[in-house]
Design an enzyme around this catalytic site. Sequence first.
Site, PDB file in Angstrom:
ATOM      1  N   TRP A 165       0.802  -1.219   0.000  1.00 53.47           N
ATOM      2  CA  TRP A 165       0.000   0.000   0.000  1.00 53.47           C
ATOM      3  C   TRP A 165       0.832   1.265   0.000  1.00 53.47           C
ATOM      4  O   TRP A 165       0.290   2.349  -0.144  1.00 53.47           O
ATOM      5  CB  TRP A 165      -0.904  -0.017   1.239  1.00 53.47           C
ATOM      6  CG  TRP A 165      -0.188  -0.552   2.457  1.00 53.47           C
ATOM      7  CD1 TRP A 165      -0.239  -1.834   2.930  1.00 53.47           C
ATOM      8  CD2 TRP A 165       0.739   0.142   3.309  1.00 53.47           C
ATOM      9  NE1 TRP A 165       0.596  -1.975   4.022  1.00 53.47           N
ATOM     10  CE2 TRP A 165       1.211  -0.774   4.282  1.00 53.47           C
ATOM     11  CE3 TRP A 165       1.225   1.448   3.357  1.00 53.47           C
ATOM     12  CZ2 TRP A 165       2.129  -0.435   5.267  1.00 53.47           C
ATOM     13  CZ3 TRP A 165       2.144   1.785   4.342  1.00 53.47           C
ATOM     14  CH2 TRP A 165       2.584   0.853   5.276  1.00 53.47           C
ATOM     15  N   ASN A 166       2.146   1.165   0.181  1.00 50.77           N
ATOM     16  CA  ASN A 166       2.909   2.411   0.375  1.00 50.77           C
ATOM     17  C   ASN A 166       3.121   3.203  -0.909  1.00 50.77           C
ATOM     18  O   ASN A 166       3.161   4.416  -0.899  1.00 50.77           O
ATOM     19  CB  ASN A 166       4.243   2.145   1.095  1.00 50.77           C
ATOM     20  CG  ASN A 166       5.109   1.136   0.396  1.00 50.77           C
ATOM     21  OD1 ASN A 166       4.612   0.278  -0.336  1.00 50.77           O
ATOM     22  ND2 ASN A 166       6.394   1.206   0.602  1.00 50.77           N
ATOM     23  N   LYS A 189      -2.535  -9.088  -6.934  1.00 50.44           N
ATOM     24  CA  LYS A 189      -3.300  -8.765  -5.728  1.00 50.44           C
ATOM     25  C   LYS A 189      -2.656  -7.541  -5.071  1.00 50.44           C
ATOM     26  O   LYS A 189      -1.651  -7.648  -4.387  1.00 50.44           O
ATOM     27  CB  LYS A 189      -3.326  -9.910  -4.714  1.00 50.44           C
ATOM     28  CG  LYS A 189      -4.349  -9.605  -3.600  1.00 50.44           C
ATOM     29  CD  LYS A 189      -4.143 -10.388  -2.329  1.00 50.44           C
ATOM     30  CE  LYS A 189      -3.154  -9.781  -1.393  1.00 50.44           C
ATOM     31  NZ  LYS A 189      -3.475  -8.431  -0.870  1.00 50.44           N
ATOM     32  N   GLU A 192      -5.299  -4.303   0.035  1.00 51.21           N
ATOM     33  CA  GLU A 192      -6.724  -3.982   0.226  1.00 51.21           C
ATOM     34  C   GLU A 192      -6.905  -2.550   0.723  1.00 51.21           C
ATOM     35  O   GLU A 192      -7.985  -1.979   0.594  1.00 51.21           O
ATOM     36  CB  GLU A 192      -7.370  -4.976   1.204  1.00 51.21           C
ATOM     37  CG  GLU A 192      -7.626  -6.354   0.613  1.00 51.21           C
ATOM     38  CD  GLU A 192      -6.373  -7.129   0.243  1.00 51.21           C
ATOM     39  OE1 GLU A 192      -5.347  -6.953   0.951  1.00 51.21           O
ATOM     40  OE2 GLU A 192      -6.384  -7.895  -0.736  1.00 51.21           O
ATOM     41  N   GLY A 242       6.957  -6.434  -0.024  1.00 50.82           N
ATOM     42  CA  GLY A 242       6.342  -6.332   1.302  1.00 50.82           C
ATOM     43  C   GLY A 242       7.352  -6.674   2.377  1.00 50.82           C
ATOM     44  O   GLY A 242       8.564  -6.522   2.181  1.00 50.82           O
ATOM     45  N   SER A 243       6.860  -7.155   3.493  1.00 51.52           N
ATOM     46  CA  SER A 243       7.749  -7.377   4.637  1.00 51.52           C
ATOM     47  C   SER A 243       8.571  -8.661   4.470  1.00 51.52           C
ATOM     48  O   SER A 243       8.193  -9.575   3.741  1.00 51.52           O
ATOM     49  CB  SER A 243       6.934  -7.451   5.931  1.00 51.52           C
ATOM     50  OG  SER A 243       6.097  -8.579   5.898  1.00 51.52           O
ATOM     51  N   GLU A 264      11.027  -8.321  -3.220  1.00 52.56           N
ATOM     52  CA  GLU A 264      11.474  -6.968  -2.875  1.00 52.56           C
ATOM     53  C   GLU A 264      10.962  -6.706  -1.468  1.00 52.56           C
ATOM     54  O   GLU A 264       9.791  -6.380  -1.267  1.00 52.56           O
ATOM     55  CB  GLU A 264      10.902  -5.977  -3.900  1.00 52.56           C
ATOM     56  CG  GLU A 264      11.747  -4.726  -4.037  1.00 52.56           C
ATOM     57  CD  GLU A 264      11.407  -3.666  -2.998  1.00 52.56           C
ATOM     58  OE1 GLU A 264      12.006  -3.736  -1.888  1.00 52.56           O
ATOM     59  OE2 GLU A 264      10.578  -2.810  -3.269  1.00 52.56           O
ATOM     60  N   LEU A 265      11.836  -6.902  -0.479  1.00 53.55           N
ATOM     61  CA  LEU A 265      11.385  -6.910   0.919  1.00 53.55           C
ATOM     62  C   LEU A 265      11.887  -5.662   1.657  1.00 53.55           C
ATOM     63  O   LEU A 265      12.441  -4.757   1.052  1.00 53.55           O
ATOM     64  CB  LEU A 265      11.846  -8.201   1.584  1.00 53.55           C
ATOM     65  CG  LEU A 265      11.483  -9.477   0.787  1.00 53.55           C
ATOM     66  CD1 LEU A 265      12.011 -10.721   1.478  1.00 53.55           C
ATOM     67  CD2 LEU A 265       9.986  -9.590   0.553  1.00 53.55           C
ATOM     68  N   CYS A 298      10.399   1.703   1.484  1.00 56.12           N
ATOM     69  CA  CYS A 298      11.342   0.619   1.822  1.00 56.12           C
ATOM     70  C   CYS A 298      12.794   1.096   1.807  1.00 56.12           C
ATOM     71  O   CYS A 298      13.633   0.522   2.477  1.00 56.12           O
ATOM     72  CB  CYS A 298      11.142  -0.583   0.912  1.00 56.12           C
ATOM     73  SG  CYS A 298      11.263  -0.197  -0.830  1.00 56.12           S
ATOM     74  N   GLU A 396      12.566  -2.686  11.047  1.00 58.89           N
ATOM     75  CA  GLU A 396      12.227  -1.584  10.143  1.00 58.89           C
ATOM     76  C   GLU A 396      11.074  -0.768  10.744  1.00 58.89           C
ATOM     77  O   GLU A 396       9.976  -1.301  10.934  1.00 58.89           O
ATOM     78  CB  GLU A 396      11.795  -2.176   8.806  1.00 58.89           C
ATOM     79  CG  GLU A 396      11.533  -1.152   7.744  1.00 58.89           C
ATOM     80  CD  GLU A 396      11.164  -1.777   6.396  1.00 58.89           C
ATOM     81  OE1 GLU A 396      10.622  -2.902   6.383  1.00 58.89           O
ATOM     82  OE2 GLU A 396      11.423  -1.134   5.377  1.00 58.89           O
TER      83      GLU A 396
HETATM   84  P1  NAD Z   1       2.450  -7.196   6.376  1.00 63.53           P
HETATM   85  O1  NAD Z   1       3.722  -7.895   6.497  1.00 63.53           O
HETATM   86  O2  NAD Z   1       1.224  -7.829   6.938  1.00 63.53           O
HETATM   87  O3  NAD Z   1       2.119  -6.896   4.859  1.00 63.53           O
HETATM   88  C1  NAD Z   1       3.051  -6.409   3.937  1.00 63.53           C
HETATM   89  C2  NAD Z   1       2.402  -6.572   2.563  1.00 63.53           C
HETATM   90  O4  NAD Z   1       2.242  -7.950   2.280  1.00 63.53           O
HETATM   91  C3  NAD Z   1       1.002  -5.986   2.474  1.00 63.53           C
HETATM   92  O5  NAD Z   1       0.860  -5.355   1.222  1.00 63.53           O
HETATM   93  C4  NAD Z   1       0.061  -7.182   2.565  1.00 63.53           C
HETATM   94  O6  NAD Z   1      -1.123  -6.995   1.792  1.00 63.53           O
HETATM   95  C5  NAD Z   1       0.889  -8.283   1.983  1.00 63.53           C
HETATM   96  N1  NAD Z   1       0.615  -9.565   2.607  1.00 63.53           N
HETATM   97  C6  NAD Z   1       0.524  -9.844   3.920  1.00 63.53           C
HETATM   98  N2  NAD Z   1       0.316 -11.155   4.119  1.00 63.53           N
HETATM   99  C7  NAD Z   1       0.276 -11.714   2.888  1.00 63.53           C
HETATM  100  C8  NAD Z   1       0.085 -13.033   2.415  1.00 63.53           C
HETATM  101  N3  NAD Z   1      -0.073 -14.063   3.250  1.00 63.53           N
HETATM  102  N4  NAD Z   1       0.070 -13.245   1.090  1.00 63.53           N
HETATM  103  C9  NAD Z   1       0.249 -12.221   0.234  1.00 63.53           C
HETATM  104  N5  NAD Z   1       0.452 -10.955   0.605  1.00 63.53           N
HETATM  105  C10 NAD Z   1       0.463 -10.706   1.926  1.00 63.53           C
HETATM  106  O7  NAD Z   1       2.661  -5.813   7.036  1.00 63.53           O
HETATM  107  P2  NAD Z   1       2.006  -4.397   6.914  1.00 63.53           P
HETATM  108  O8  NAD Z   1       1.506  -4.055   8.273  1.00 63.53           O
HETATM  109  O9  NAD Z   1       1.070  -4.220   5.769  1.00 63.53           O
HETATM  110  O10 NAD Z   1       3.321  -3.592   6.598  1.00 63.53           O
HETATM  111  C11 NAD Z   1       4.273  -3.590   7.622  1.00 63.53           C
HETATM  112  C12 NAD Z   1       5.611  -4.000   7.194  1.00 63.53           C
HETATM  113  O11 NAD Z   1       5.687  -4.439   5.866  1.00 63.53           O
HETATM  114  C13 NAD Z   1       6.535  -2.800   7.261  1.00 63.53           C
HETATM  115  O12 NAD Z   1       7.066  -2.706   8.531  1.00 63.53           O
HETATM  116  C14 NAD Z   1       7.543  -3.074   6.222  1.00 63.53           C
HETATM  117  O13 NAD Z   1       8.593  -3.813   6.793  1.00 63.53           O
HETATM  118  C15 NAD Z   1       6.872  -3.980   5.258  1.00 63.53           C
HETATM  119  N6  NAD Z   1       6.537  -3.342   3.984  1.00 63.53           N
HETATM  120  C16 NAD Z   1       7.511  -3.266   3.067  1.00 63.53           C
HETATM  121  C17 NAD Z   1       7.241  -2.678   1.862  1.00 63.53           C
HETATM  122  C18 NAD Z   1       8.292  -2.574   0.797  1.00 63.53           C
HETATM  123  O14 NAD Z   1       8.141  -1.747  -0.086  1.00 63.53           O
HETATM  124  N7  NAD Z   1       9.320  -3.412   0.819  1.00 63.53           N
HETATM  125  C19 NAD Z   1       5.983  -2.169   1.613  1.00 63.53           C
HETATM  126  C20 NAD Z   1       4.985  -2.278   2.590  1.00 63.53           C
HETATM  127  C21 NAD Z   1       5.284  -2.886   3.772  1.00 63.53           C
END
Ligand code: NAD
Length: 491
Positions: A165-166, A189, A192, A242-243, A264-265, A298, A396
């Site tokens: 979402w960022n 996907k 949301e 994502g994370s 890309e984490l 990130c 992070e």
């Molecule tokens: P999160 O780890 O729950 O989610 C991160 C992303 O992964 C979200 O977009 C979410 O929709 C997706 N996601 C979560 N569970 C998933 C699954 N089982 N299958 C597929 N997609 C899934 O955390 P959050 O609260 O949304 O974000 C927090 C952390 O995520 C941050 O602290 C940061 O470390 C990381 N993050 C990194 C980036 C990046 O650009 N690398 C972007 C957003 C978040």
Amino acid sequence: MTFERSTSDRMKQAVIEYPKHLGLHIDGEWVTSGRDVHTVLDPATGQSLGALTLAGDEDLDRAIASAELGFRRWRSTAPAARAAILFKAANLLRARTEAIATAATLEQGKPLAESRAEASYVASLVEFYAGEAVRIYGRVLTRPAGARSLVLKEPVGPSVAFCPWNFPILGPARKIAPALAAGCSIILKPAEETPASAIGVAQCFLDAGLPPSVLSLVFGVADRVSARLLSSPIIRKLSFTGSVAVGKHLLRLASGTMKKTTMELGGHAPVLVFEDCDVEGTAASLAAAKFRNAGQVCVSPTRFYVQESVYDRFLNAFLAKAETVRLGPGIEKSTTMGPVANSRRIAAMEHLVADARAAGANLAVGGERGESKGGLFYRPTVLAHVPVAARAMNEEPFGPMALINSFRTVEEALEQANRLPYGLAAFAFTENGRRQLLLQENIECGLLGINTLALSAVDAPFGGVKESGHGSEDGPEGLDAFLVTKTVHQG
Ligand code: NAD
């Protein structure tokens, strides 16, 4: 939308422009009812923006079947025809910048100027991949007369991508554009939290003439969606942003059918500031970069290591710039930092600040929520002299938080920079050429900014090492991520 109106008129108008029904796009059909829904919230007000339709298992199975069909069709489409559709999509993205950027700001929170810049970058990125679509080359290897060996590049196959979402406009485009240029079909996907931006981007590709089965858009319960899509042997590629924790989980799911992956984490970018740089100017640019998108980036500069001799000057200049940040709804022109995108980020900030203070860090500014009226505002926060054991120094923060410590020698700075298991971005500010080379050779990261904060360019690979992931997006490497190699020996 015109911009001569008053702020409150502008906000009302923007809310009116946000689509009320948000849904799935599967095999050429939009599904906007008859399923579970998720309420999309405006993080600046806490108010509902719209209802998002969520996919059930049958929808996901249809998306997989559509991707299989779409792949057969799209891989045999002439590269020039693929390129033409991508060029047209880029033009549509430019024409629709205002609407897409407004939706992004409403659902994600960032200032409108940042959303506009993101949309404009995305149009250039799609144009870049339109050009790359006709530049997929193999090799012919020299062999004795009558024989030859060929190295062919082929699209990997139906692909699945998850984006966060960022960067709600860039995230979807970074997955869709290279997949399409390579000849792959894709199921995306998006997060949301930010569906309208992703739908706006996808609609540009569909309106540009993309065969409907080539691109599906699904939303749902993340874990259910990923488990269903990644268990299918039809899907040959996973691209995730994502994370680190979720990345590891998805890698395990993808390994069941040995899918090709791009990860890309997260990161925890170190910033090394040496006494020979323009200390005040560097501090001001770094503070502006830190609070961009409320720190939810990130590659956000996070752990600052400042040479002891200029530490106080740097800290004071950084704080002075932090004081100028105007916190408010992203849709208002005067705002330079919006709310954080979801309540998880507020909870994380509160926890990390309390922990750092208990560990002995000095809270120099911020460390609390902003005036809210229902919004998710958190003040720009600077912690100084933060003990290495504090959680913020190891996890992070992904929010508006700068951690500013000092160092004595370059060896010590390097050791701190490389201390964590992450390796996404790093920054260094120094005019000394020999030192620049030393840092280039020794900082463990995928992206290094020396005397610059700009780490994204459409033609340059973007990605991390160590636990920050593998593979690259953007540049020719981003295209390569959706290709596989076939070697043919002809005797
Ligand atoms: P999160 O780890 O729950 O989610 C991160 C992303 O992964 C979200 O977009 C979410 O929709 C997706 N996601 C979560 N569970 C998933 C699954 N089982 N299958 C597929 N997609 C899934 O955390 P959050 O609260 O949304 O974000 C927090 C952390 O995520 C941050 O602290 C940061 O470390 C990381 N993050 C990194 C980036 C990046 O650009 N690398 C972007 C957003 C978040």
